[in-house]
Design a protein around this motif. Structure first.
Motif, PDB file in Angstrom:
ATOM      1  N   ARG A   1       1.382  -1.566   0.166  1.00  0.00           N
ATOM      2  CA  ARG A   1      -0.123   0.248   0.238  1.00  0.00           C
ATOM      3  C   ARG A   1       0.933   1.177   0.050  1.00  0.00           C
ATOM      4  O   ARG A   1       1.525   1.811   1.031  1.00  0.00           O
ATOM      5  CB  ARG A   1      -0.806   0.196   1.626  1.00  0.00           C
ATOM      6  N   LEU A   2       0.817   2.060  -1.416  1.00  0.00           N
ATOM      7  CA  LEU A   2       1.614   3.176  -1.538  1.00  0.00           C
ATOM      8  C   LEU A   2       1.134   4.498  -0.749  1.00  0.00           C
ATOM      9  O   LEU A   2       0.208   3.938  -0.489  1.00  0.00           O
ATOM     10  CB  LEU A   2       1.939   3.374  -2.565  1.00  0.00           C
ATOM     11  N   LYS A   3       1.472   5.096  -0.261  1.00  0.00           N
ATOM     12  CA  LYS A   3       0.934   6.681   0.382  1.00  0.00           C
ATOM     13  C   LYS A   3       0.716   7.561  -0.796  1.00  0.00           C
ATOM     14  O   LYS A   3       1.365   7.881  -1.557  1.00  0.00           O
ATOM     15  CB  LYS A   3       1.513   7.621   1.333  1.00  0.00           C
ATOM     16  N   SER A   4      -0.268   7.878  -0.628  1.00  0.00           N
ATOM     17  CA  SER A   4      -1.073   9.045  -1.976  1.00  0.00           C
ATOM     18  C   SER A   4      -0.212  10.698  -0.455  1.00  0.00           C
ATOM     19  O   SER A   4      -0.465  10.696   0.100  1.00  0.00           O
ATOM     20  CB  SER A   4      -1.972   9.385  -1.832  1.00  0.00           C
ATOM     21  N   THR A   5      -0.946  11.953  -2.043  1.00  0.00           N
ATOM     22  CA  THR A   5      -0.265  12.415  -1.423  1.00  0.00           C
ATOM     23  C   THR A   5      -1.729  13.808  -1.626  1.00  0.00           C
ATOM     24  O   THR A   5      -1.998  14.280  -3.032  1.00  0.00           O
ATOM     25  CB  THR A   5       0.706  13.477  -2.561  1.00  0.00           C
ATOM     26  N   LEU A   6      -2.449  14.366  -0.364  1.00  0.00           N
ATOM     27  CA  LEU A   6      -2.716  15.347  -0.371  1.00  0.00           C
ATOM     28  C   LEU A   6      -2.048  16.891  -1.348  1.00  0.00           C
ATOM     29  O   LEU A   6      -1.178  17.170  -1.231  1.00  0.00           O
ATOM     30  CB  LEU A   6      -3.648  15.882   0.993  1.00  0.00           C
ATOM     31  N   ILE A   7      -3.172  16.944  -1.917  1.00  0.00           N
ATOM     32  CA  ILE A   7      -2.002  18.418  -3.454  1.00  0.00           C
ATOM     33  C   ILE A   7      -3.469  19.845  -2.849  1.00  0.00           C
ATOM     34  O   ILE A   7      -4.676  19.531  -3.159  1.00  0.00           O
ATOM     35  CB  ILE A   7      -2.816  18.500  -4.475  1.00  0.00           C
ATOM     36  N   VAL A   8      -3.080  20.483  -2.339  1.00  0.00           N
ATOM     37  CA  VAL A   8      -4.876  21.637  -2.225  1.00  0.00           C
ATOM     38  C   VAL A   8      -4.368  22.651  -3.197  1.00  0.00           C
ATOM     39  O   VAL A   8      -3.093  23.033  -3.894  1.00  0.00           O
ATOM     40  CB  VAL A   8      -3.986  22.241  -0.291  1.00  0.00           C
ATOM     41  N   ARG A   9      -5.392  23.299  -3.551  1.00  0.00           N
ATOM     42  CA  ARG A   9      -5.600  24.171  -4.617  1.00  0.00           C
ATOM     43  C   ARG A   9      -6.695  25.401  -4.241  1.00  0.00           C
ATOM     44  O   ARG A   9      -6.607  25.442  -3.057  1.00  0.00           O
ATOM     45  CB  ARG A   9      -5.498  23.731  -6.002  1.00  0.00           C
ATOM     46  N   ASP A  10      -7.594  25.141  -5.452  1.00  0.00           N
ATOM     47  CA  ASP A  10      -8.262  26.804  -5.081  1.00  0.00           C
ATOM     48  C   ASP A  10      -9.997  25.751  -4.749  1.00  0.00           C
ATOM     49  O   ASP A  10     -10.343  26.773  -4.465  1.00  0.00           O
ATOM     50  CB  ASP A  10      -8.090  27.231  -5.928  1.00  0.00           C
ATOM     51  N   SER A  11     -10.418  24.856  -5.024  1.00  0.00           N
ATOM     52  CA  SER A  11     -11.338  24.657  -5.827  1.00  0.00           C
ATOM     53  C   SER A  11     -12.037  24.087  -3.851  1.00  0.00           C
ATOM     54  O   SER A  11     -13.318  23.766  -3.972  1.00  0.00           O
ATOM     55  CB  SER A  11     -11.419  23.220  -5.999  1.00  0.00           C
ATOM     56  N   CYS A  12     -11.282  24.454  -2.955  1.00  0.00           N
ATOM     57  CA  CYS A  12     -12.215  24.419  -1.833  1.00  0.00           C
ATOM     58  C   CYS A  12     -12.087  25.977  -0.860  1.00  0.00           C
ATOM     59  O   CYS A  12     -11.302  26.548  -0.989  1.00  0.00           O
ATOM     60  CB  CYS A  12     -11.454  24.020  -0.707  1.00  0.00           C
ATOM     61  N   ALA A  13     -13.043  26.204  -0.371  1.00  0.00           N
ATOM     62  CA  ALA A  13     -13.709  27.492   1.341  1.00  0.00           C
ATOM     63  C   ALA A  13     -14.671  27.623   2.070  1.00  0.00           C
ATOM     64  O   ALA A  13     -15.189  26.613   1.968  1.00  0.00           O
ATOM     65  CB  ALA A  13     -13.272  28.580  -0.068  1.00  0.00           C
ATOM     66  N   ALA A  14     -14.155  28.397   2.466  1.00  0.00           N
ATOM     67  CA  ALA A  14     -15.101  28.441   3.766  1.00  0.00           C
ATOM     68  C   ALA A  14     -16.715  28.369   3.166  1.00  0.00           C
ATOM     69  O   ALA A  14     -16.519  28.844   2.294  1.00  0.00           O
ATOM     70  CB  ALA A  14     -14.318  29.008   4.669  1.00  0.00           C
ATOM     71  N   PRO A  15     -17.103  27.299   4.589  1.00  0.00           N
ATOM     72  CA  PRO A  15     -19.286  27.619   3.714  1.00  0.00           C
ATOM     73  C   PRO A  15     -19.318  28.993   3.237  1.00  0.00           C
ATOM     74  O   PRO A  15     -18.997  29.173   4.510  1.00  0.00           O
ATOM     75  CB  PRO A  15     -19.312  26.593   4.635  1.00  0.00           C
ATOM     76  N   VAL A  16     -20.618  28.658   2.144  1.00  0.00           N
ATOM     77  CA  VAL A  16     -21.400  30.567   2.731  1.00  0.00           C
ATOM     78  C   VAL A  16     -21.741  30.777   3.542  1.00  0.00           C
ATOM     79  O   VAL A  16     -22.512  29.925   4.658  1.00  0.00           O
ATOM     80  CB  VAL A  16     -22.445  30.051   1.407  1.00  0.00           C
ATOM     81  N   GLY A  17     -21.513  32.501   4.453  1.00  0.00           N
ATOM     82  CA  GLY A  17     -22.308  32.313   6.224  1.00  0.00           C
ATOM     83  C   GLY A  17     -21.762  32.470   6.795  1.00  0.00           C
ATOM     84  O   GLY A  17     -22.051  32.622   8.222  1.00  0.00           O
ATOM     85  N   SER A  18     -20.199  31.431   6.616  1.00  0.00           N
ATOM     86  CA  SER A  18     -19.134  31.295   8.280  1.00  0.00           C
ATOM     87  C   SER A  18     -18.657  32.532   7.981  1.00  0.00           C
ATOM     88  O   SER A  18     -17.748  33.314   7.443  1.00  0.00           O
ATOM     89  CB  SER A  18     -17.870  29.600   7.487  1.00  0.00           C
ATOM     90  N   PRO A  19     -17.570  32.343   9.436  1.00  0.00           N
ATOM     91  CA  PRO A  19     -17.755  33.993  10.254  1.00  0.00           C
ATOM     92  C   PRO A  19     -16.064  33.281   9.119  1.00  0.00           C
ATOM     93  O   PRO A  19     -15.580  32.943   8.856  1.00  0.00           O
ATOM     94  CB  PRO A  19     -16.741  33.350  11.426  1.00  0.00           C
ATOM     95  N   SER A  20     -15.690  34.635   8.964  1.00  0.00           N
ATOM     96  CA  SER A  20     -14.239  34.866   7.597  1.00  0.00           C
ATOM     97  C   SER A  20     -13.348  35.447   9.034  1.00  0.00           C
ATOM     98  O   SER A  20     -13.314  35.496  10.608  1.00  0.00           O
ATOM     99  CB  SER A  20     -14.756  36.436   6.472  1.00  0.00           C
TER     100      SER A  20
END
Length: 342
Positions: free
Chosen positions: A323-342
């Motif tokens: 079982r080989l390890k994978s890598t999480l690549i964080v780009r731009d498609s996730c943000a805080a949900p609408v209405g959450s405190p900034s």
């Protein structure tokens, strides 16, 4: 001008001062020959320019130097990368490959595996389809042909190489939860695949780690085509309390989800976040750039080829699961949900 006569094994034996059978044993490795005579034969081969017949050599050793690859969806960039790595490593090891598309259909999978065996391949690398009867697996076990399973696991006595799925998906959930998401949807892969069940287990693990309760309505299946993915996304968005983020189980589902979200008139990540399994080389060119888990496709293919060669030559005993390890690549498609405190 008279044609030059082809150099034969007789010419090599005469020049080396040994019998033709000795030359044959040196070339084919079918019997131990003394270092002195081996050196004489190799010198004679070099001096005469003799070219051993590859087919004759393989027949003498009862091998073909061919390996079969039976994998579904060979147009999928993920599997294409693995196939290229297998072929490259096999070439380095002096093997050629036969490639067959199983179509993820149990009967067709069995037919192509039987066809590969009829062509005298020395072993097979298989990404098994979701067959509840495991017909192909049982056939391979009975036939005794060396086999390595790639990507998907099946209960069997075969070696297996793939990626660690469970904790990889849990990391996607944690990434979204860290941005404030509490309603996170999951679009899994095709039912019956070990990768699908393991990734859904990872989704549940990620929820548990972040103190989020499991809601079965937020998990939707997909058959890896646009229509199934669009239906899954639409089902999630119609919920009375829809998800603020969606995780997809493979690269084709990710692409389908992007299209479905845009069709619904929503923006990523302003209206809904999206992250998925399987990175691909053009993920950086999407708008927005996609947050994805990258699998080590080259290493998966390379290891699979090496494991198969070891099986072919009887160098392995107990079945191995890598079982080989994978890598999480964080780009731009996730943000805080609408209405959450900034």
């Amino acid at each position: 001008m008279a044609r030059r006569a082809a150099i034969t094994i007789t010419d090599v034996a005469r020049r080396a001062g040994v019998s033709m059978s000795t030359v044959s044993h040196v070339i084919n490795g079918t019997r131990l020959v003394s270092p002195e005579k081996t050196a004489l034969v190799n010198e004679a081969i070099a001096a005469t320019g003799y070219q051993p017949n590859a087919l004759a050599r393989s027949l003498a050793r009862n091998v073909s130097n061919y390996v079969g690859i039976a994998i579904s969806a060979i147009t999928n960039p993920y599997f294409s990368d693995i196939i290229c790595a297998i072929e490259s490593e096999c070439a380095r090891l002096g093997l050629l490959v036969f490639l067959a598309d199983t179509r993820d259909e149990p009967d067709h999978e069995l037919a192509v595996v039987q066809a590969l065996q009829e062509r005298r391949v020395d072993g097979i690398i298989l990404a098994p389809c979701g067959d509840p009867e495991n017909k192909t697996i049982r056939y391979l076990e009975t036939s005794g042909i060396p086999t390595v399973l790639v990507d998907r696991f099946a209960e069997s006595a075969f070696d297996h190489v793939g990626v660690e799925n469970k904790h990889a998906v849990a990391s996607l959930v944690s990434h979204m939860a860290g941005l404030g998401h509490r309603r996170i949807g999951m679009i899994g892969g095709q039912a019956g695949f070990s990768t699908t069940s393991e990734r859904i287990e990872g989704y549940r693990l990620g929820l548990e780690r972040n103190g989020i309760g499991f809601d079965a309505d937020l998990v939707q299946p997909s058959n890896r085509n646009f229509e199934a993915t669009q239906h899954a996304v639409a089902t999630l968005l119609r919920l009375a309390n829809p998800p603020t983020g969606i995780i997809t189980g493979n690269n084709l589902t990710t692409i389908g989800a992007v299209a479905a979200i845009r069709t619904a008139g929503l923006r990523i990540p302003e209206d809904i976040s999206l992250a998925g399994f399987d990175d691909f080389e053009w993920a950086d060119f999407f708008e927005p750039r996609l947050t994805l888990v990258a699998q080590p496709c080259t290493e998966i293919g390379r290891r699979a080829a090496q494991m198969l060669v070891e099986r072919i030559h009887g160098l392995s005993t107990a079945p191995r699961s890598i079982r080989l390890k994978s890598t999480l690549i964080v780009r731009d498609s996730c943000a805080a949900p609408v209405g959450s405190p900034s």
